[in-house]
Design a protein around this motif. Structure first.
Motif, PDB file in Angstrom:
ATOM      1  N   ALA A 107       0.832  -1.208   0.000  1.00 20.16           N
ATOM      2  CA  ALA A 107       0.000   0.000   0.000  1.00 20.16           C
ATOM      3  C   ALA A 107       0.866   1.258   0.000  1.00 20.16           C
ATOM      4  O   ALA A 107       0.553   2.234  -0.698  1.00 20.16           O
ATOM      5  N   GLU A 108       1.953   1.228   0.761  1.00 22.41           N
ATOM      6  CA  GLU A 108       2.835   2.400   0.800  1.00 22.41           C
ATOM      7  C   GLU A 108       3.539   2.606  -0.541  1.00 22.41           C
ATOM      8  O   GLU A 108       3.699   3.740  -0.986  1.00 22.41           O
ATOM      9  N   ARG A 109       3.948   1.507  -1.172  1.00 25.38           N
ATOM     10  CA  ARG A 109       4.599   1.617  -2.492  1.00 25.38           C
ATOM     11  C   ARG A 109       3.656   2.205  -3.535  1.00 25.38           C
ATOM     12  O   ARG A 109       4.075   2.971  -4.399  1.00 25.38           O
ATOM     13  N   SER A 110       2.380   1.845  -3.436  1.00 23.06           N
ATOM     14  CA  SER A 110       1.415   2.350  -4.414  1.00 23.06           C
ATOM     15  C   SER A 110       0.868   3.725  -4.023  1.00 23.06           C
ATOM     16  O   SER A 110       0.058   4.294  -4.759  1.00 23.06           O
ATOM     17  N   GLY A 111       1.291   4.247  -2.868  1.00 18.85           N
ATOM     18  CA  GLY A 111       0.860   5.579  -2.456  1.00 18.85           C
ATOM     19  C   GLY A 111      -0.512   5.629  -1.817  1.00 18.85           C
ATOM     20  O   GLY A 111      -1.090   6.707  -1.667  1.00 18.85           O
ATOM     21  N   ASN A 112      -1.052   4.498  -1.424  1.00 18.10           N
ATOM     22  CA  ASN A 112      -2.378   4.449  -0.818  1.00 18.10           C
ATOM     23  C   ASN A 112      -2.242   4.546   0.711  1.00 18.10           C
ATOM     24  O   ASN A 112      -2.205   3.545   1.409  1.00 18.10           O
ATOM     25  N   ARG A 113      -2.184   5.771   1.209  1.00 14.23           N
ATOM     26  CA  ARG A 113      -1.975   6.005   2.640  1.00 14.23           C
ATOM     27  C   ARG A 113      -3.114   5.465   3.499  1.00 14.23           C
ATOM     28  O   ARG A 113      -2.890   4.967   4.590  1.00 14.23           O
ATOM     29  N   GLU A 114      -4.320   5.591   3.005  1.00 14.80           N
ATOM     30  CA  GLU A 114      -5.487   5.136   3.767  1.00 14.80           C
ATOM     31  C   GLU A 114      -5.418   3.626   4.009  1.00 14.80           C
ATOM     32  O   GLU A 114      -5.621   3.161   5.122  1.00 14.80           O
ATOM     33  N   LYS A 115      -5.115   2.878   2.968  1.00 17.55           N
ATOM     34  CA  LYS A 115      -5.007   1.421   3.103  1.00 17.55           C
ATOM     35  C   LYS A 115      -3.809   1.063   3.985  1.00 17.55           C
ATOM     36  O   LYS A 115      -3.883   0.144   4.794  1.00 17.55           O
ATOM     37  N   ALA A 116      -2.707   1.774   3.820  1.00 18.88           N
ATOM     38  CA  ALA A 116      -1.518   1.503   4.639  1.00 18.88           C
ATOM     39  C   ALA A 116      -1.850   1.675   6.112  1.00 18.88           C
ATOM     40  O   ALA A 116      -1.455   0.846   6.951  1.00 18.88           O
ATOM     41  N   LEU A 117      -2.591   2.727   6.455  1.00 17.21           N
ATOM     42  CA  LEU A 117      -2.984   2.954   7.849  1.00 17.21           C
ATOM     43  C   LEU A 117      -3.894   1.837   8.343  1.00 17.21           C
ATOM     44  O   LEU A 117      -3.725   1.331   9.455  1.00 17.21           O
ATOM     45  N   GLU A 118      -4.842   1.447   7.517  1.00 17.47           N
ATOM     46  CA  GLU A 118      -5.746   0.353   7.875  1.00 17.47           C
ATOM     47  C   GLU A 118      -4.958  -0.943   8.134  1.00 17.47           C
ATOM     48  O   GLU A 118      -5.194  -1.637   9.119  1.00 17.47           O
ATOM     49  N   PHE A 119      -3.998  -1.234   7.276  1.00 11.31           N
ATOM     50  CA  PHE A 119      -3.208  -2.450   7.430  1.00 11.31           C
ATOM     51  C   PHE A 119      -2.278  -2.366   8.645  1.00 11.31           C
ATOM     52  O   PHE A 119      -2.014  -3.374   9.297  1.00 11.31           O
ATOM     53  N   ARG A 120      -1.800  -1.166   8.960  1.00  9.58           N
ATOM     54  CA  ARG A 120      -0.985  -0.989  10.172  1.00  9.58           C
ATOM     55  C   ARG A 120      -1.803  -1.346  11.412  1.00  9.58           C
ATOM     56  O   ARG A 120      -1.315  -2.002  12.330  1.00  9.58           O
ATOM     57  N   GLU A 121      -3.050  -0.871  11.439  1.00  4.93           N
ATOM     58  CA  GLU A 121      -3.930  -1.177  12.572  1.00  4.93           C
ATOM     59  C   GLU A 121      -4.157  -2.680  12.683  1.00  4.93           C
ATOM     60  O   GLU A 121      -4.126  -3.243  13.779  1.00  4.93           O
ATOM     61  N   LYS A 122      -4.374  -3.327  11.563  1.00  4.58           N
ATOM     62  CA  LYS A 122      -4.585  -4.777  11.561  1.00  4.58           C
ATOM     63  C   LYS A 122      -3.318  -5.506  12.002  1.00  4.58           C
ATOM     64  O   LYS A 122      -3.387  -6.518  12.697  1.00  4.58           O
ATOM     65  N   PHE A 123      -2.158  -4.998  11.598  1.00  3.69           N
ATOM     66  CA  PHE A 123      -0.888  -5.600  11.999  1.00  3.69           C
ATOM     67  C   PHE A 123      -0.732  -5.516  13.518  1.00  3.69           C
ATOM     68  O   PHE A 123      -0.374  -6.509  14.169  1.00  3.69           O
ATOM     69  N   VAL A 124      -1.017  -4.350  14.092  1.00  3.59           N
ATOM     70  CA  VAL A 124      -0.921  -4.181  15.550  1.00  3.59           C
ATOM     71  C   VAL A 124      -1.864  -5.149  16.245  1.00  3.59           C
ATOM     72  O   VAL A 124      -1.475  -5.839  17.196  1.00  3.59           O
ATOM     73  N   GLU A 125      -3.097  -5.215  15.779  1.00  2.26           N
ATOM     74  CA  GLU A 125      -4.073  -6.136  16.369  1.00  2.26           C
ATOM     75  C   GLU A 125      -3.585  -7.571  16.290  1.00  2.26           C
ATOM     76  O   GLU A 125      -3.704  -8.335  17.253  1.00  2.26           O
ATOM     77  N   CYS A 126      -3.039  -7.953  15.166  1.00  3.78           N
ATOM     78  CA  CYS A 126      -2.572  -9.318  14.969  1.00  3.78           C
ATOM     79  C   CYS A 126      -1.473  -9.664  15.970  1.00  3.78           C
ATOM     80  O   CYS A 126      -1.527 -10.694  16.640  1.00  3.78           O
ATOM     81  N   ILE A 127      -0.480  -8.800  16.086  1.00  2.00           N
ATOM     82  CA  ILE A 127       0.626  -9.049  17.010  1.00  2.00           C
ATOM     83  C   ILE A 127       0.113  -9.105  18.443  1.00  2.00           C
ATOM     84  O   ILE A 127       0.393 -10.058  19.191  1.00  2.00           O
ATOM     85  N   VAL A 128      -0.655  -8.101  18.851  1.00  2.00           N
ATOM     86  CA  VAL A 128      -1.101  -7.994  20.241  1.00  2.00           C
ATOM     87  C   VAL A 128      -2.029  -9.149  20.616  1.00  2.00           C
ATOM     88  O   VAL A 128      -1.822  -9.813  21.641  1.00  2.00           O
TER      89      VAL A 128
END
Length: 99
Positions: free
Chosen positions: A13-34
């Motif tokens: 998402a970051e490579r394609s410039g889609n900040r909104e999706k990148a933020l959404e995926f960051r939140e999911k990544f945090v949830e997954c780890i925690v």
């Protein structure tokens, strides 16, 4: 979905410039780890605690690389829970061994 899949999606998402999706995926990544680490810690077996530590190490590396401070905060708390769990176990293990 494994946590590393979320990391891959963040990078795409970051490579394609889609900040909104990148933020959404960051939140999911945090949830997954925690949530995965919490589940492993709750089980409390030695191998689960080792697996949780490995997951937290991975999460910390990615969190630092991507600047996810919220994740680093949660990792610190979860590491304390692991140590507490091990601390409660040590007296039992010592008393269970024949002297």
């Amino acid at each position: 979905m494994r946590c590393s899949d979320w990391e891959r999606l963040i990078n795409e998402a970051e490579r394609s410039g889609n900040r909104e999706k990148a933020l959404e995926f960051r939140e999911k990544f945090v949830e997954c780890i925690v949530y995965t680490a919490q589940e492993l810690i709750a089980r409390g077996r030695t191998r689960d605690l080792v697996e949780a530590e490995n997951l937290l190490n991975y999460g910390e590396d990615v969190g630092r690389k991507l600047g996810i401070n919220e994740l680093l905060f949660h990792i610190g708390l979860l590491r304390k829970r692991i140590e507490e769990k091990r601390g409660r176990r040590r007296p039992r293990e010592a008393s269970a061994k024949p002297g």
